[in-house]
Scaffold this active site. Structure first.
Site, PDB file in Angstrom:
ATOM      1  N   GLU A 138      36.124  21.667  24.029  1.00 51.14           N
ATOM      2  CA  GLU A 138      37.376  21.353  23.345  1.00 51.14           C
ATOM      3  C   GLU A 138      37.188  20.106  22.479  1.00 51.14           C
ATOM      4  O   GLU A 138      36.347  19.250  22.759  1.00 51.14           O
ATOM      5  CB  GLU A 138      38.495  21.118  24.357  1.00 51.14           C
ATOM      6  CG  GLU A 138      38.860  22.340  25.179  1.00 51.14           C
ATOM      7  CD  GLU A 138      39.551  23.413  24.360  1.00 51.14           C
ATOM      8  OE1 GLU A 138      40.055  23.085  23.263  1.00 51.14           O
ATOM      9  OE2 GLU A 138      39.584  24.568  24.808  1.00 51.14           O
ATOM     10  N   ASN A 189      47.793  29.216  19.491  1.00 51.88           N
ATOM     11  CA  ASN A 189      48.302  27.864  19.739  1.00 51.88           C
ATOM     12  C   ASN A 189      49.127  27.417  18.532  1.00 51.88           C
ATOM     13  O   ASN A 189      48.592  26.882  17.568  1.00 51.88           O
ATOM     14  CB  ASN A 189      47.137  26.908  19.999  1.00 51.88           C
ATOM     15  CG  ASN A 189      47.611  25.500  20.343  1.00 51.88           C
ATOM     16  OD1 ASN A 189      48.793  25.250  20.535  1.00 51.88           O
ATOM     17  ND2 ASN A 189      46.664  24.578  20.418  1.00 51.88           N
ATOM     18  N   TYR A 204      33.134  20.364  14.946  1.00 55.43           N
ATOM     19  CA  TYR A 204      34.075  21.216  15.677  1.00 55.43           C
ATOM     20  C   TYR A 204      34.392  22.422  14.803  1.00 55.43           C
ATOM     21  O   TYR A 204      35.385  22.468  14.087  1.00 55.43           O
ATOM     22  CB  TYR A 204      35.341  20.442  16.041  1.00 55.43           C
ATOM     23  CG  TYR A 204      36.284  21.221  16.941  1.00 55.43           C
ATOM     24  CD1 TYR A 204      35.887  21.639  18.201  1.00 55.43           C
ATOM     25  CD2 TYR A 204      37.576  21.543  16.524  1.00 55.43           C
ATOM     26  CE1 TYR A 204      36.741  22.350  19.028  1.00 55.43           C
ATOM     27  CE2 TYR A 204      38.446  22.248  17.346  1.00 55.43           C
ATOM     28  CZ  TYR A 204      38.018  22.648  18.587  1.00 55.43           C
ATOM     29  OH  TYR A 204      38.867  23.364  19.408  1.00 55.43           O
ATOM     30  N   GLU A 236      34.793  29.592  17.205  1.00 51.88           N
ATOM     31  CA  GLU A 236      34.657  31.046  17.063  1.00 51.88           C
ATOM     32  C   GLU A 236      35.553  31.609  15.972  1.00 51.88           C
ATOM     33  O   GLU A 236      35.325  32.720  15.488  1.00 51.88           O
ATOM     34  CB  GLU A 236      34.962  31.741  18.404  1.00 51.88           C
ATOM     35  CG  GLU A 236      36.429  31.883  18.757  1.00 51.88           C
ATOM     36  CD  GLU A 236      37.094  30.583  19.200  1.00 51.88           C
ATOM     37  OE1 GLU A 236      38.330  30.546  19.257  1.00 51.88           O
ATOM     38  OE2 GLU A 236      36.369  29.597  19.483  1.00 51.88           O
TER      39      GLU A 236
END
Length: 396
Positions: A173, A232, A289, A292
């Site tokens: 994360e 999200n 970062y 996928e």
């Protein structure tokens, strides 16, 4: 210092004859007194039960004196290989002494796997994984999944660790979505993360050289222009604000709970493949970062439109002409106009697939790949390592 008993010429001859006739004459003469099924050439020369039995028989019949018996004992014991002590593991005891044992704390999201998969997927041999925390002081390393250890902080800070045992902090994360706890400083000695400056780097995906068959990639049929599948939803996220502006200028097929359009795992691939462009919008902006969301689009034949770190960071992972970065446009309207242009010009659109002539994309195996590469690291690197300030390194 213990000295070797001295032997005369006659005694040496007896020693040689003893080894030759033990399984011959003694077998036929004293077979009822010995359980010969327990005996073999291997156990005999490792000073096991057969040697003891033979010596007992010879002593009983006075064929050897005590001096020769002592010499035989000394000689056979001296030739044995050194004994190595390994920690006792209840799981997979047969392979323990040749495997590197990694404890999962816990299994990431409950997903379990076998060490044999490391060989199949990555060519990494000699790994064994366990979830038995009672073995924590016997394993070679422990993989701690950051997202699931908040309730164990007191245990971790008081649990003893040998200087040679590896405690691995694993987290995929971003810093904004990871709990920050000062107790983790000076606790771990290895990190495994999507960041390339972690000890064991495991990205969300990668490009690799295409096989001859993969070089014949065909763009999937399309019936949608722009798509987005989002789970999200946060109105304060940059990606949500950008989406709201973009949809004023181009139609976006949006899926997810917020839109009451759930996409099952079975439908996910078909849905994404049917889109010309996919909004690979990250929920936060941090170096490396790149998740996928990007690699799934590349794999399934959609051109990713990205929000995340700067373009030059993306280009360290994928070719410059394989994606579209929103930062290349002054406004969402300009981006919408460009996507419309590509939608209407197939030749220009297909240029975003030139990279498929040499490469193909694939995602990582979450959890399994981390564990396998952690095992490989522990097997190959034995030097000293400590992470003095995880907070400063990861959260800054």
């Amino acid at each position: 210092m213990t000295s070797t008993p001295s032997l005369g010429r006659y005694q040496y001859l007896l020693l040689v004859l003893f080894l030759l006739v033990c399984f011959g004459g003694v077998f036929y003469t004293y077979m009822p007194t010995i359980n010969w099924r327990q005996c073999s050439a291997v156990t005999f020369f490792s000073y096991d039960v057969c040697l003891d039995k033979c010596l007992d028989v010879f002593k009983e019949k006075h064929l050897l004196n005590s001096s020769i018996i002592s010499t035989i004992n000394y000689t056979v014991v001296k030739q044995q290989p050194p004994i190595t002590t390994q920690p006792v593991m209840e799981e997979n005891q047969e392979t323990h002494d040749r495997n590197t044992i990694i404890l999962m704390w816990p299994w990431p999201f409950g997903y379990t796997f076998q060490g044999e998969s490391c060989s199949v997927k990555f060519g990494i041999e000699g790994c064994h994984f366990t979830g038995d925390r009672n073995q924590h002081d016997k394993v070679h390393g422990i993989m701690f999944h950051h997202r699931e250890i908040s309730g164990d902080l007191q245990t971790l800070t008081t649990m003893a660790r040998s200087p040679h045992q590896r405690w691995v902090w694993m987290n995929m994360e971003s810093p904004e979505n990871s709990g920050r706890w000062g107790e983790l400083d000076n606790l771990f000695n290895i990190t495994s993360n999507y960041r390339r400056d972690s000890d064991i780097w495991v990205p969300y995906g990668r490009l690799r050289k295409a096989t001859e068959q993969e070089k014949n990639f065909q763009i999937p049929p399309k019936d949608k222009t722009v798509c987005w599948i989002v789970s999200n939803w946060n109105p304060n996220f940059r990606r949500v604000k950008y989406f709201d502006e973009l949809t004023k200028h181009i139609k976006v097929e949006a899926y997810g709970r917020h839109f009451n359009r759930f996409v099952s795992d079975e439908d996910y691939k078909a849905t994404m493949s049917s889109c010309k462009f996919y909004l690979s919008f990250e929920n936060s902006n941090h170096k490396d970062y790149i998740t996928e969301k990007l690699f799934n689009a590349l794999t399934l034949g959609a051109v990713p439109v990205v929000i995340g770190p700067p373009r030059d960071n993306y280009e360290e992972f994928i070719p410059a002409d394989s994606f579209i970065h929103v930062d290349d446009f002054k406004t969402p309207q300009e981006l919408a106009e460009y996507l419309t242009l590509l939608d209407q010009n197939q030749t220009l659109y297909e240029q975003y697939f030139n990279w498929r002539k040499e490469f193909t994309a694939e995602g990582s195996y979450f959890g399994l790949e981390h564990a396998c590469r952690i095992c490989q690291y522990i097997r190959s690197y034995t030097g000293y390592r400590v992470v003095t300030s995880l907070s400063k390194w990861y959260w800054g």
